[in-house]
Design an enzyme around this catalytic site. Sequence first.
Site, PDB file in Angstrom:
ATOM      1  N   SER A  95       0.944  -1.134   0.241  1.00 28.83           N
ATOM      2  CA  SER A  95      -0.319  -0.158  -0.088  1.00 28.83           C
ATOM      3  C   SER A  95       0.759   1.157   0.247  1.00 28.83           C
ATOM      4  CB  SER A  95      -1.164   0.029   0.703  1.00 28.83           C
ATOM      5  OG  SER A  95      -0.349  -0.407   2.423  1.00 28.83           O
ATOM      6  N   HIS A 110      -4.856  -3.804  -2.266  1.00 27.15           N
ATOM      7  CA  HIS A 110      -5.093  -2.828  -2.528  1.00 27.15           C
ATOM      8  C   HIS A 110      -4.940  -2.724  -4.334  1.00 27.15           C
ATOM      9  CE1 HIS A 110      -4.727   1.171  -0.761  1.00 27.15           C
ATOM     10  NE2 HIS A 110      -3.995  -0.156   0.217  1.00 27.15           N
ATOM     11  N   LYS A 140     -12.109   0.155  -0.676  1.00 30.85           N
ATOM     12  CA  LYS A 140     -11.270   0.597  -0.704  1.00 30.85           C
ATOM     13  C   LYS A 140     -11.876   0.591  -2.345  1.00 30.85           C
ATOM     14  CE  LYS A 140      -7.714   0.158   1.771  1.00 30.85           C
ATOM     15  NZ  LYS A 140      -7.108  -0.302   2.690  1.00 30.85           N
TER      16      LYS A 140
HETATM   17  C1  LIG Z   1      -7.131  -1.068   3.446  1.00 32.92           C
HETATM   18  C2  LIG Z   1      -6.242  -2.475   4.745  1.00 32.92           C
HETATM   19  C3  LIG Z   1      -6.547  -2.596   5.135  1.00 32.92           C
HETATM   20  C4  LIG Z   1      -7.623  -2.920   6.084  1.00 32.92           C
HETATM   21  O1  LIG Z   1      -9.205  -2.879   4.919  1.00 32.92           O
HETATM   22  P1  LIG Z   1     -10.112  -2.719   5.819  1.00 32.92           P
HETATM   23  O2  LIG Z   1     -11.557  -3.022   5.033  1.00 32.92           O
HETATM   24  O3  LIG Z   1     -10.141  -1.005   5.949  1.00 32.92           O
HETATM   25  O4  LIG Z   1     -10.572  -2.804   7.339  1.00 32.92           O
HETATM   26  C5  LIG Z   1      -5.593  -4.828   5.058  1.00 32.92           C
HETATM   27  N1  LIG Z   1      -4.974  -4.927   4.386  1.00 32.92           N
HETATM   28  C6  LIG Z   1      -4.029  -3.758   3.224  1.00 32.92           C
HETATM   29  C7  LIG Z   1      -3.246  -4.419   3.054  1.00 32.92           C
HETATM   30  C8  LIG Z   1      -5.159  -2.600   3.456  1.00 32.92           C
HETATM   31  O5  LIG Z   1      -4.249  -1.710   2.866  1.00 32.92           O
END
Ligand SMILES: *Cc1c(COP(=O)(O)O)cnc(C)c1O
Length: 401
Positions: free
Chosen positions: A189, A217, A248
């Site tokens: 990320s 992502h 996301k």
């Molecule tokens: C954003 C993210 C999460 C968390 O996801 P949420 O649905 O916001 O709890 C988990 N792993 C990665 C790699 C992320 O970027």
Amino acid sequence: MNATKSALYKKLEDSLVGAVSPRLIESGQGAYLTIASREMLNMCSSHYLGFAQDDRIKKAVHEAIEKYGIGTGYRTLAGTHVLHIELETALARFKGAEAAILLSSGYMANLAAIQTLFGKEDIIISDALNHASIIDAVRLSQAKNKFIYKHADMGDLAEQLKLAGELTKIPKVNGEAPQILIVTDGVFSMDGDLAPLPEIVELAEEYGALVMVDDAHGEGVVGRGGRGIVDHFGLHGKVDIEVGTLSKAFSAQGGFIAGKKTLIDFYKKNARQFLFSIALTIPDTAAVLEGVKILEESAEPVEKLWENAKYLREKLSALGFDCGNSESPITPVMLGDEDKSVMMSAKLFEEGVFATPIKFPMVPKGAARIRLIPSAAHSRVDLDLAISAFKKVGKELGVIA
Ligand SMILES: *Cc1c(COP(=O)(O)O)cnc(C)c1O
């Protein structure tokens, strides 16, 4: 208040000195945001496809609310709604997996994926740059043998696997052999690089290890029509556990795990995060159902996203900015210095561009940056606005010549 308790509150208060509150967003999440009554170009949210403001999705959510209302319930009691099953089926189809289970967030999905399946005597091997929720999930498993391999370093992973392979010769208390899990983010990320999944799968096969990838992502971003990192590398059926988020690219809330039906059924029966936490609401479920439908009908939103990402990176690089080695729309503008990243973000804000600084502890000290995430909702004009603001501010701060 007694002395111990007031000492605690004093300590908490002291730790909050200098804490910065996030900017208040007064609008929806589109290409632009309203902050302090000002319209700002939004360059740092992870609504990759513009689905937070998509008319089709809004309409689908309205209709679902009219029909079903808002809340659901606990999945194993009185909360499994037909829409949940429809969405699990749709997500499994989209990912090319046998089945999927919904959880209340991506964070929860990571906790469930690891804690439910692995225990004290199993072995977990994790990429050094994995997301915090994976780190917490590994802790929750209580696995005594935890190994961390250097980021995306397959030589190091092979070394750790050799060690792990030796450890599997010592049976568990119940007589079974310990399992080995290799776990990695799909798209990292902060840097936007991809996990070398084909090599990971190959090494895993050699040692009989399971592979888990967190595609937060990657969904809606990489692979054919945004089908994710497993699709990107054509590794269907070779990655045991695929975790996803609905927060996301899908612009809603929730998470899921996809994999073989037996595995998913096991999670549905045993995952504490599934049994003891609320199911997705109707609006979230309906929003993602429509999102999947849009992606299955057309690759256009994903193509637009990539076109924008390519344009932004080319222009910024041509100006002399260091955009790292991203392989996804995540576009880091590397600055190194922590203060410079804060200053740059503040100056961009004055220019009407909203892009938050990323610094320690989100990235290592000395690797501060501004992370840009273009979306399918941006037009060329929007991106040009961001680029000219970067040009002006970058010169003022001596980041570019
Ligand atoms: C954003 C993210 C999460 C968390 O996801 P949420 O649905 O916001 O709890 C988990 N792993 C990665 C790699 C992320 O970027």
